[in-house]
Design a protein around this motif. Structure first.
Motif, PDB file in Angstrom:
ATOM      1  N   THR A 154      -0.077  11.172   6.678  1.00 41.26           N
ATOM      2  CA  THR A 154      -1.396  10.549   6.637  1.00 41.26           C
ATOM      3  C   THR A 154      -1.928  10.345   5.218  1.00 41.26           C
ATOM      4  O   THR A 154      -2.894   9.617   5.015  1.00 41.26           O
ATOM      5  N   GLY A 155      -1.289  10.986   4.222  1.00 37.14           N
ATOM      6  CA  GLY A 155      -1.744  10.842   2.842  1.00 37.14           C
ATOM      7  C   GLY A 155      -0.989   9.801   2.044  1.00 37.14           C
ATOM      8  O   GLY A 155      -0.985   9.830   0.818  1.00 37.14           O
ATOM      9  N   LYS A 156      -0.326   8.850   2.730  1.00 33.31           N
ATOM     10  CA  LYS A 156       0.537   7.882   2.050  1.00 33.31           C
ATOM     11  C   LYS A 156      -0.173   7.087   0.964  1.00 33.31           C
ATOM     12  O   LYS A 156       0.437   6.676  -0.025  1.00 33.31           O
ATOM     13  N   ASN A 157      -1.455   6.823   1.145  1.00 34.43           N
ATOM     14  CA  ASN A 157      -2.175   6.013   0.153  1.00 34.43           C
ATOM     15  C   ASN A 157      -2.330   6.731  -1.182  1.00 34.43           C
ATOM     16  O   ASN A 157      -2.719   6.119  -2.180  1.00 34.43           O
ATOM     17  N   ALA A 158      -2.057   8.033  -1.222  1.00 36.03           N
ATOM     18  CA  ALA A 158      -2.126   8.782  -2.479  1.00 36.03           C
ATOM     19  C   ALA A 158      -0.791   8.791  -3.209  1.00 36.03           C
ATOM     20  O   ALA A 158      -0.702   9.293  -4.327  1.00 36.03           O
ATOM     21  N   TYR A 159       0.242   8.220  -2.597  1.00 35.86           N
ATOM     22  CA  TYR A 159       1.570   8.224  -3.216  1.00 35.86           C
ATOM     23  C   TYR A 159       1.600   7.312  -4.444  1.00 35.86           C
ATOM     24  O   TYR A 159       1.079   6.202  -4.433  1.00 35.86           O
ATOM     25  N   MET A 160       2.221   7.794  -5.509  1.00 34.53           N
ATOM     26  CA  MET A 160       2.431   6.986  -6.712  1.00 34.53           C
ATOM     27  C   MET A 160       3.840   7.255  -7.219  1.00 34.53           C
ATOM     28  O   MET A 160       4.220   8.412  -7.439  1.00 34.53           O
ATOM     29  N   ALA A 161       4.621   6.209  -7.386  1.00 34.74           N
ATOM     30  CA  ALA A 161       5.997   6.352  -7.860  1.00 34.74           C
ATOM     31  C   ALA A 161       6.007   7.024  -9.224  1.00 34.74           C
ATOM     32  O   ALA A 161       5.219   6.681 -10.102  1.00 34.74           O
TER      33      ALA A 161
END
Length: 251
Positions: free
Chosen positions: A175-182
């Protein structure tokens, strides 16, 4: 290594109606512990709480300092609002244990939440927070220094390491995918809390993020008070449940 089954709702003894998961029937199905966190699955969390029992659950609330002020160097710190201990532990308190498992029906100050969360990821050490670390004069001499104050050890180093891995997976796969940064190792947990003392149906949505996930240096709590449900780009349905693709899939 345990697994948990989510049919989309959970029946609790003494409570007249089902307690829903964010993904209603057929639910999330069979999940690992990590997947329960990734999916923010109410049913999985309720099952875990029931296995623990009210006594153990309450003890962890105490260990994490939920009933204490943090002691931060600011005036006017508020206190948390919780159930009465006797009622919580009574047989008729199972519904309270169930909803407490996914963070509903009690109130915690933001600084309390951050401080307790920090102990989950820093090796298990509950620390006293401070605003001012040190004060120096014009010549650089230290006039005041806030020594790190450990309140208690809450969980083991190995458990904390495991939880950091799980929280990183919430951002990578859940659910926290929008916080992902490569290029960055970020962990975190989403949250949604109903305003039970209002008739508006409004909620507070939040995200607790930590970076780097393997060696935490920064913890950030972001909370949105009564976000609009149907604005362009919103992941809310009219019923207040997040639909697939949202970064917060709690109820």
């Amino acid at each position: 290594s345990d697994t948990f089954y989510c049919p989309g709702y959970y029946m609790v003894e003494g409570w007249p109606k089902p307690i829903s998961c964010s993904k209603k029937a057929p639910g999330h199905g069979t999940q690992t512990l990590t997947q329960v966190l990734e999916n923010s699955c109410n049913c999985g969390l309720m099952e875990i709480a029931m296995r623990m029992g009210a006594e153990t659950f309450w003890q962890y609330l105490e260990d994490y300092g939920m009933f204490e002020k943090t002691g931060i160097d600011l005036s006017g710190e508020g206190s948390s609002v919780f159930w009465d201990e006797e009622d919580f532990k009574s047989p008729i308190g199972l519904s309270s244990l169930a909803v407490a498992s996914f963070g509903q029906t009690f109130r915690i100050t933001p600084i309390r939440m951050i401080t307790s969360f920090a102990s989950v990821i820093n090796g298990g050490h509950l620390l006293e927070p401070c605003v001012v670390e040190k004060i120096t004069d014009s010549d650089g001499n230290t006039l005041y220094y806030h020594e790190t104050t450990e309140v208690r050890q809450v969980i083991s180093e190995s458990t904390s390491e495991l939880l950091r891995t799980m929280l990183e997976s919430v951002v990578a796969n859940g659910t926290g995918k929008n916080a992902y940064m490569a290029g960055y190792r970020i962990g975190g947990k989403t949250g949604t809390s109903e305003k039970r003392d209002e008739d508006t149906g409004d909620v507070i949505v939040s995200f607790m993020g930590v970076a780097p996930a393997d060696d935490p240096q920064v913890v950030v709590l972001v909370a949105l008070d009564s976000p609009k449900r149907n604005s362009p780009g919103s992941n809310y349905t009219a019923s207040g449940t997040y639909i697939s693709g949202g970064n917060m899939a709690d109820p």
